[in-house]
Design an enzyme around this catalytic site. Structure first.
Site, PDB file in Angstrom:
ATOM      1  N   GLU A 118      13.835  48.559  45.334  1.00 60.75           N
ATOM      2  CA  GLU A 118      12.605  47.771  45.429  1.00 60.75           C
ATOM      3  C   GLU A 118      12.485  47.101  46.801  1.00 60.75           C
ATOM      4  O   GLU A 118      11.841  46.070  46.952  1.00 60.75           O
ATOM      5  CB  GLU A 118      12.549  46.760  44.293  1.00 60.75           C
ATOM      6  N   HIS A 143      15.477  39.694  35.503  1.00 57.35           N
ATOM      7  CA  HIS A 143      14.834  40.043  34.236  1.00 57.35           C
ATOM      8  C   HIS A 143      15.145  38.995  33.156  1.00 57.35           C
ATOM      9  O   HIS A 143      15.910  39.280  32.223  1.00 57.35           O
ATOM     10  CB  HIS A 143      15.320  41.415  33.758  1.00 57.35           C
TER      11      HIS A 143
END
Length: 268
Positions: A118, A143
């Site tokens: 990412e 997360h």
């Protein structure tokens, strides 16, 4: 010899990354290789590091980031686990240098570990921060179970609905996350579209939710970036605990949150 040996400022930043990586794993926010950390280390890079020859081919970012020319970043490696980053940060991360075209980079230390998949989103955030003259150096993606769960409710995806709900659960959230939580509708992970949407939200917020995926936060150092997410997660847990007890939490009234805003001179 490690590049950290003669650079205590860089060693401190890498140690903070390792510390936060351990927290993320312990909280269950970093399954397998989930989550990413990047820190702009340009201001602590010494002549020894600037003289290093690349240990990788030139790699493309996928977008052009004009404010990052010549910048250096410490990045968690792709397919590397946070629990391993916590124990052996220099074996599970890499130092990259952005090249003069502002669209490519090379790895200069210490292992040939490719940075996070990412990277376009992370570097886009850093490019925005440098461009506006921000002192923010760290970007975190993780997360949190509770916050991601809340994005599965369409009602929470409307602008500032989730911010106001989480602010109302405990005064510290309003004080320590004063800009609230931006929301980005689901986009393909690692995509340039996700990167662009994230940068747009950072114009208003310091913490951004990626629907059904995770949270991004930016701050002056990685510990502060973690703390904002941790505080929002605590509010989400309070909300869910009340719901599991069978009632809708009342939350702090608007006038009480406004009182906090005035007392602590908060934005928003």
């Amino acid at each position: 010899m490690s590049i950290l040996n003669n650079n205590p400022a860089l060693a401190k930043q890498v140690a903070e990354v390792a510390e936060v990586a351990g927290y993320l794993w312990q909280k269950g926010w970093a399954e397998r290789n989930g989550g990413n950390i990047t820190v702009n280390i340009t201001d602590v890079v010494n002549d020894e590091i600037r003289a290093l020859k690349p240990i990788s081919d030139v790699m493309q970012i996928g977008t052009t980031l004009p404010h990052l020319k010549g910048c250096y970043f410490f990045c968690k490696g792709t397919n590397k686990r946070m629990r391993d980053l916590a124990r052996f940060p220099m074996d599970n991360g890499s130092v990259i240098r952005i090249l003069d075209d502002c669209a490519s980079y090379e790895i200069v230390a210490e292992q040939l570990v490719l940075p996070t998949s990412e990277l376009p989103a992370h570097l886009s955030m850093h490019n925005y921060l440098v461009g506006i003259g921000s002192n923010y150096k760290a970007a975190l993606h993780t997360h949190p179970i509770d916050l991601v769960a809340m994005t599965h409710n369409p009602a929470f995806l409307k602008k500032d609905v989730l911010s106001k709900l989480l602010w109302s659960m405990i005064p510290e959230t309003r004080a320590f996350c004063p800009k609230g939580l931006g929301i980005i509708p689901y986009k393909l992970p690692s995509s340039v579209e996700l990167a662009e949407a994230t940068v747009k939200e950072l114009e208003t917020y310091d913490v951004v939710m990626w629907e059904k995926h995770g949270v991004c936060s930016v701050s002056e150092n990685i510990l502060e970036a973690f703390d904002m997410v941790d505080t929002l997660s605590k509010s989400a847990q309070i909300y869910m605990t009340a719901k599991n007890m069978g009632f809708e939490p009342t939350g702090m009234a608007d006038h009480l949150m406004h009182e906090l805003k005035v007392a602590f001179n908060l934005p928003g």
